[in-house]
Structure formats: structure tokens, C-alpha cells
Design a protein around this motif. Sequence first.
Motif, PDB file in Angstrom:
ATOM      1  N   THR A  72      80.131 -33.463 -39.794  1.00  0.00           N
ATOM      2  CA  THR A  72      81.051 -32.973 -40.299  1.00  0.00           C
ATOM      3  C   THR A  72      81.418 -32.856 -41.861  1.00  0.00           C
ATOM      4  O   THR A  72      81.588 -31.795 -42.340  1.00  0.00           O
ATOM      5  N   LEU A  73      81.105 -33.781 -42.635  1.00  0.00           N
ATOM      6  CA  LEU A  73      80.971 -33.629 -43.953  1.00  0.00           C
ATOM      7  C   LEU A  73      80.062 -32.710 -44.515  1.00  0.00           C
ATOM      8  O   LEU A  73      80.014 -31.951 -45.438  1.00  0.00           O
ATOM      9  N   TYR A  74      78.752 -32.385 -43.722  1.00  0.00           N
ATOM     10  CA  TYR A  74      77.714 -31.631 -44.151  1.00  0.00           C
ATOM     11  C   TYR A  74      78.285 -30.208 -43.822  1.00  0.00           C
ATOM     12  O   TYR A  74      78.220 -29.383 -44.887  1.00  0.00           O
ATOM     13  N   ASN A  75      79.078 -30.006 -42.838  1.00  0.00           N
ATOM     14  CA  ASN A  75      79.845 -28.820 -42.915  1.00  0.00           C
ATOM     15  C   ASN A  75      80.787 -28.370 -44.027  1.00  0.00           C
ATOM     16  O   ASN A  75      80.930 -27.103 -44.274  1.00  0.00           O
ATOM     17  N   GLU A  76      81.596 -29.475 -44.250  1.00  0.00           N
ATOM     18  CA  GLU A  76      82.293 -29.388 -45.486  1.00  0.00           C
ATOM     19  C   GLU A  76      81.709 -28.995 -46.744  1.00  0.00           C
ATOM     20  O   GLU A  76      82.443 -28.440 -47.586  1.00  0.00           O
ATOM     21  N   THR A  77      80.738 -29.795 -47.079  1.00  0.00           N
ATOM     22  CA  THR A  77      80.186 -29.847 -48.356  1.00  0.00           C
ATOM     23  C   THR A  77      78.970 -29.075 -48.656  1.00  0.00           C
ATOM     24  O   THR A  77      78.537 -28.465 -49.660  1.00  0.00           O
ATOM     25  N   GLY A  78      78.144 -29.023 -47.608  1.00  0.00           N
ATOM     26  CA  GLY A  78      76.762 -28.439 -47.607  1.00  0.00           C
ATOM     27  C   GLY A  78      75.824 -29.270 -48.336  1.00  0.00           C
ATOM     28  O   GLY A  78      74.769 -28.757 -48.485  1.00  0.00           O
ATOM     29  N   LEU A  79      76.054 -30.532 -48.558  1.00  0.00           N
ATOM     30  CA  LEU A  79      75.012 -31.376 -48.903  1.00  0.00           C
ATOM     31  C   LEU A  79      73.986 -31.824 -48.193  1.00  0.00           C
ATOM     32  O   LEU A  79      74.406 -32.437 -47.058  1.00  0.00           O
ATOM     33  N   GLU A  80      72.929 -31.591 -48.254  1.00  0.00           N
ATOM     34  CA  GLU A  80      71.564 -31.880 -47.246  1.00  0.00           C
ATOM     35  C   GLU A  80      71.608 -33.101 -47.051  1.00  0.00           C
ATOM     36  O   GLU A  80      71.043 -33.656 -45.915  1.00  0.00           O
ATOM     37  N   VAL A  81      72.008 -34.224 -47.959  1.00  0.00           N
ATOM     38  CA  VAL A  81      71.993 -35.581 -47.684  1.00  0.00           C
ATOM     39  C   VAL A  81      72.743 -36.000 -46.371  1.00  0.00           C
ATOM     40  O   VAL A  81      72.289 -36.819 -45.488  1.00  0.00           O
ATOM     41  N   PHE A  82      73.653 -35.401 -46.081  1.00  0.00           N
ATOM     42  CA  PHE A  82      74.560 -35.419 -44.952  1.00  0.00           C
ATOM     43  C   PHE A  82      73.732 -35.146 -43.778  1.00  0.00           C
ATOM     44  O   PHE A  82      73.764 -35.755 -42.440  1.00  0.00           O
ATOM     45  N   GLU A  83      73.081 -33.884 -43.690  1.00  0.00           N
ATOM     46  CA  GLU A  83      72.409 -33.363 -42.805  1.00  0.00           C
ATOM     47  C   GLU A  83      71.193 -34.287 -42.395  1.00  0.00           C
ATOM     48  O   GLU A  83      70.970 -34.549 -40.920  1.00  0.00           O
ATOM     49  N   ARG A  84      70.489 -34.626 -43.271  1.00  0.00           N
ATOM     50  CA  ARG A  84      69.226 -35.635 -42.933  1.00  0.00           C
ATOM     51  C   ARG A  84      69.667 -37.054 -42.516  1.00  0.00           C
ATOM     52  O   ARG A  84      69.156 -37.607 -41.444  1.00  0.00           O
ATOM     53  N   ILE A  85      70.596 -37.488 -42.911  1.00  0.00           N
ATOM     54  CA  ILE A  85      71.029 -38.855 -42.342  1.00  0.00           C
ATOM     55  C   ILE A  85      71.905 -38.785 -41.101  1.00  0.00           C
ATOM     56  O   ILE A  85      71.562 -39.545 -40.276  1.00  0.00           O
ATOM     57  N   ALA A  86      72.213 -37.736 -40.858  1.00  0.00           N
ATOM     58  CA  ALA A  86      73.019 -37.468 -39.444  1.00  0.00           C
ATOM     59  C   ALA A  86      71.771 -37.598 -38.545  1.00  0.00           C
ATOM     60  O   ALA A  86      72.028 -38.005 -37.415  1.00  0.00           O
TER      61      ALA A  86
END
Length: 269
Positions: A72-86
Motif C-alpha cells: 500500500t505504501l509503495y502505491n502511495e510513495t513510489g519508493l522501491e524499497v517498499f516493493e522489494r521488501i513486500a
Amino acid sequence: MRKKLVGFGLLVLGLFGLVIGGAAAYRGTLWPNPEAPQTYADEYSAPLSDDEASGLIYMVEEEKLARDVYLTLYNETGLEVFERIAESEQTHMDAVLSLIGKYNLTAPATLDQVGVFQNEELQSIYNQLVEQGSRSEVDALKVGALIEETDIKDLENWTAQTDNEDIRGVYSHLMAGSENHLRAFTAQLDARGVSYTAQVLPQGQVDEILSEENGHGKMRGEGHRMAGRDDGTGNHRGIHGESSARGTRGGGMNGPKGECGGSGRGFRG
């Protein structure tokens, strides 16, 4: 001579397996690793206590909470760190699910639904974390660090309640992953000029995790590698104080703004 060559070949294969396993860890993908020993193998099978069974059911949803918040926060911020850790959190869920299946437990029916939880407490915490993390990039990264600290604390508690080697092995892998993720989020905060303060664990324990080397043998540079090209984006304006995320139970998610640190408690209280 042939035996020596065979032995040398096996040694090379073994070392290659360790290199592959280490590379997987550095990418934040700690499980499953086909070259790593499967700590939930049948020889470790033993009847579960109620606490052990409850721990597995709780932890699969706590790992799901991390995955869902990060998506959800990746969709909000676009920060790749969230996508990778998800993605890494999904592997953690799969590891716990392997034990849930092995011991014939019933997994929550909502695992494939992002943002929906069987555990009402975790549902409430998810909603509040997403609200908090949606305020700014810094808030989002602090929420990520808060989740990882809480995971570490809860895994410590559940590990203390089991003597089953397969469960302890999986929990150990998950804890190493959470330490990697904590380093990744704090590296992102560092890149924005924000000094991180512990929110759940004792400050000394967090400092040890974030130091060059800790008990699991990982380096702080891990966080920068997992964070990827998001590092070096420059300083971003945001809240430099403690996270104000609050939940229904547990020192990590309870209490007034700025009073999260040092409680020594996680989501479960």
C-alpha cells in the motif's frame, strides 16, 4: 585420487551453495533458498503446544501485515524499497505457511486479500499504519521500521515459547530478514537526513542491529543495497520526530506521539 577429486568437487558445490544463500539474503529474499537446509524437515516433527500453534497463526498474519502495508505504501510513495521488501515478506509468509501445513493447522482465509485480516487487532493496526505512513515519505519509512522492530520483538517472544527445531529455524530466518529490512528503512531515512530512534526495541539493541556487524553477521550496507536506487535521492522534508502510529495493544503501537521507544513490547503487548 578419484576420491580426492570427488571430495573437492563436493566442497566446491557446498561453498557455491553458501554464496548463493548469501546473495539471496543480501537481496532480501531469505526464503525459500534451494541451497539452504530446510529447517522444517520431517525429522523435526513433534506435537505442537497451544502456544506454538497460536504463534504460527499469528506470525503468518503479522508477516502479511508487513507485506500489505508495504504494498500500500509503495502505491502511495513510489519508493522501491517498499516493493522489494513486500516481496520478501511474501517469502516469509510462505515459510510460516509451510509449517502451518505440516502441522495440519488452519491458515487464515484472508491471506490473499490485501488489507483484510482475520485477526481484528491486526486489522486495526493495519488501518492505522497505512494512515500514518500516507502522510509523508519519512512517515512511511518510519512505519516500515516500526513494523520490523515489532516483528523482531514478537519473533523473540514466540521463539522463547517453543522448543521445536523446525519452528525455531523458521523464526530465526524471519528475524534475520526483519533485521535486514530495518537496516533498509533506516538507510532510507539516513539519505533524507533523518536520524532513526528506536520505537519498540531497546535503543541499544537497535544500535547493534544497525551497526556494521551484528549477531546474524549482516552488514549495515545491506540496507543500502536493498533500498536500491532510492538511496541518494537527497534530503526530503518530513517529520523528524518519533512515529505517531498507534494501535490497540503493545508498547510499539500504543501511547502518545513520541513515546514508542523502549517499551520492549510488540503488537501482542
